[in-house]
Design a protein around this motif. Structure first.
Motif, PDB file in Angstrom:
ATOM      1  N   ALA A   1      -6.500  16.879 -12.520  1.00 37.84           N
ATOM      2  CA  ALA A   1      -6.805  16.814 -10.989  1.00 37.84           C
ATOM      3  C   ALA A   1      -7.340  15.275 -10.960  1.00 37.84           C
ATOM      4  N   GLU A   2      -8.337  14.812 -11.667  1.00 36.69           N
ATOM      5  CA  GLU A   2      -9.156  13.759 -11.406  1.00 36.69           C
ATOM      6  C   GLU A   2      -8.168  12.486 -11.271  1.00 36.69           C
ATOM      7  N   GLN A   3      -7.240  12.579 -12.198  1.00 37.43           N
ATOM      8  CA  GLN A   3      -6.421  11.501 -12.579  1.00 37.43           C
ATOM      9  C   GLN A   3      -5.308  11.314 -11.134  1.00 37.43           C
ATOM     10  N   LEU A   4      -4.789  12.554 -10.627  1.00 41.31           N
ATOM     11  CA  LEU A   4      -4.068  12.558  -9.575  1.00 41.31           C
ATOM     12  C   LEU A   4      -4.769  12.276  -8.292  1.00 41.31           C
ATOM     13  N   LEU A   5      -5.779  12.659  -8.360  1.00 42.75           N
ATOM     14  CA  LEU A   5      -6.848  12.179  -7.089  1.00 42.75           C
ATOM     15  C   LEU A   5      -6.888  10.627  -7.266  1.00 42.75           C
ATOM     16  N   GLU A   6      -7.233  10.159  -8.168  1.00 40.33           N
ATOM     17  CA  GLU A   6      -7.595   8.545  -8.105  1.00 40.33           C
ATOM     18  C   GLU A   6      -6.390   7.841  -7.853  1.00 40.33           C
ATOM     19  N   LYS A   7      -5.168   8.149  -8.612  1.00 43.37           N
ATOM     20  CA  LYS A   7      -3.891   7.440  -8.335  1.00 43.37           C
ATOM     21  C   LYS A   7      -3.533   7.688  -6.872  1.00 43.37           C
ATOM     22  N   ILE A   8      -3.691   8.615  -6.204  1.00 47.27           N
ATOM     23  CA  ILE A   8      -3.109   8.863  -4.909  1.00 47.27           C
ATOM     24  C   ILE A   8      -4.234   8.688  -3.743  1.00 47.27           C
TER      25      ILE A   8
ATOM     26  N   ILE B   1       5.440  23.854 -11.936  1.00 49.97           N
ATOM     27  CA  ILE B   1       4.398  22.806 -12.059  1.00 49.97           C
ATOM     28  C   ILE B   1       3.578  23.734 -13.034  1.00 49.97           C
ATOM     29  N   ILE B   2       3.204  23.572 -14.049  1.00 54.40           N
ATOM     30  CA  ILE B   2       2.348  24.259 -14.972  1.00 54.40           C
ATOM     31  C   ILE B   2       0.902  23.799 -15.069  1.00 54.40           C
ATOM     32  N   ALA B   3       0.054  24.982 -14.795  1.00 56.10           N
ATOM     33  CA  ALA B   3      -1.315  24.405 -15.020  1.00 56.10           C
ATOM     34  C   ALA B   3      -1.908  24.876 -16.678  1.00 56.10           C
ATOM     35  N   THR B   4      -2.381  23.661 -17.152  1.00 55.47           N
ATOM     36  CA  THR B   4      -3.087  23.847 -18.602  1.00 55.47           C
ATOM     37  C   THR B   4      -4.514  24.006 -18.330  1.00 55.47           C
ATOM     38  N   ARG B   5      -5.376  25.190 -18.673  1.00 55.05           N
ATOM     39  CA  ARG B   5      -6.517  25.198 -18.404  1.00 55.05           C
ATOM     40  C   ARG B   5      -7.453  24.188 -19.168  1.00 55.05           C
ATOM     41  N   GLY B   6      -8.214  23.727 -18.399  1.00 59.44           N
ATOM     42  CA  GLY B   6      -9.118  22.612 -18.733  1.00 59.44           C
ATOM     43  C   GLY B   6      -8.616  21.115 -19.094  1.00 59.44           C
ATOM     44  N   ALA B   7      -7.186  21.095 -18.739  1.00 58.75           N
ATOM     45  CA  ALA B   7      -6.471  19.881 -18.850  1.00 58.75           C
ATOM     46  C   ALA B   7      -5.745  19.237 -17.628  1.00 58.75           C
ATOM     47  N   GLY B   8      -4.932  20.021 -16.965  1.00 57.89           N
ATOM     48  CA  GLY B   8      -4.401  19.564 -15.819  1.00 57.89           C
ATOM     49  C   GLY B   8      -3.103  20.132 -15.835  1.00 57.89           C
TER      50      GLY B   8
END
Length: 225
Positions: free
Chosen positions: A171-178, A210-217
């Motif tokens: 989520a942090e990577q997506l947030l930063e990119k967008i 869209i698959i959520a992987t716990r603790g990863a993204g």
């Protein structure tokens, strides 16, 4: 169209970002060469604006590394240097154009339009994965039988996931990119947009999820029941 701007002068970077955004471009902004190279590797940009003099990696080094990987993304170099040798070095390294500081914002926009037009000649603005297609111009998600319009942030998230299928993004990577490096938007905003995208994929009866992987993204996966 999505652009990457790499400029270590913060005020100038902000000014360029505002101008480009007002013209309808989606802009990711970074302030050093290492981030520029990493961002360029993660997404398929329509164009990159690189300052030559940056920390960690110079614009020329970023350009050289990208061309060595086979990347053909159009690249415009910004430089405070006006010497002919510096311009030649950039063009020989694979730059499409250069602009010497200080420059007029109108000229910058003209150069950006020119280099993205050249890319548009051979780049298809539709990406596909599984049974879905994403039209970048219309921001429309389609299957063979139906289609749906996406909101701006939904489109940006899905574009990243479709260009990197099965790759997990936090989520942090997506947030930063967008939203950018300095955004104060909370990561739960990503969850809200992911939830909306899941509903739209389900409404299209797509086998892509869209698959959520716990603790990863999050990652985009194709599932056949």
């Amino acid at each position: 169209m999505q652009l990457l701007l790499a400029e270590d002068e913060l005020d100038l970077a902000r000014a360029i970002e505002v101008i480009l955004t007002k013209q309808g471009y989606l802009v990711d902004v970074v302030h050093d060469g290492e981030d520029a190279y990493q961002y360029a590797q993660l997404s398929q940009y329509d164009g990159i604006i690189l300052d030559i003099m940056m920390p960690k990696l110079s614009g020329i080094e970023v350009l050289t590394k990208l061309r060595a990987t086979g990347s053909q993304v159009p690249i415009l170099l910004l430089t405070a240097k006006s010497a002919v040798d510096d311009r030649i070095e950039g063009l020989d390294a694979g730059a499409d154009d250069y602009l010497t500081k200080p420059f007029n914002m109108g000229e910058l926009l003209a150069r950006v339009r020119a280099m993205t037009r050249r890319k548009a000649v051979f780049v298809v603005d539709v990406i596909t994965f599984g049974d879905i297609s994403l039209d970048k111009q219309l921001r429309q998600l389609s299957t063979r039988d139906s289609d749906v319009k996406l909101a701006n942030k939904e489109f940006q998230i899905l574009e990243i996931l479709m260009e990197n299928p099965r790759r997990i993004f936090s989520a942090e990577q997506l947030l930063e990119k967008i939203w950018g490096l300095d955004s104060d938007v909370e990561t739960n905003s990503i969850w809200v947009h992911i939830s909306n995208l899941r509903k739209k994929l389900q409404g299209l009866h797509s086998n892509v999820k869209i698959i959520a992987t716990r603790g990863a993204g999050y990652s985009l996966e194709e599932h056949h029941d």
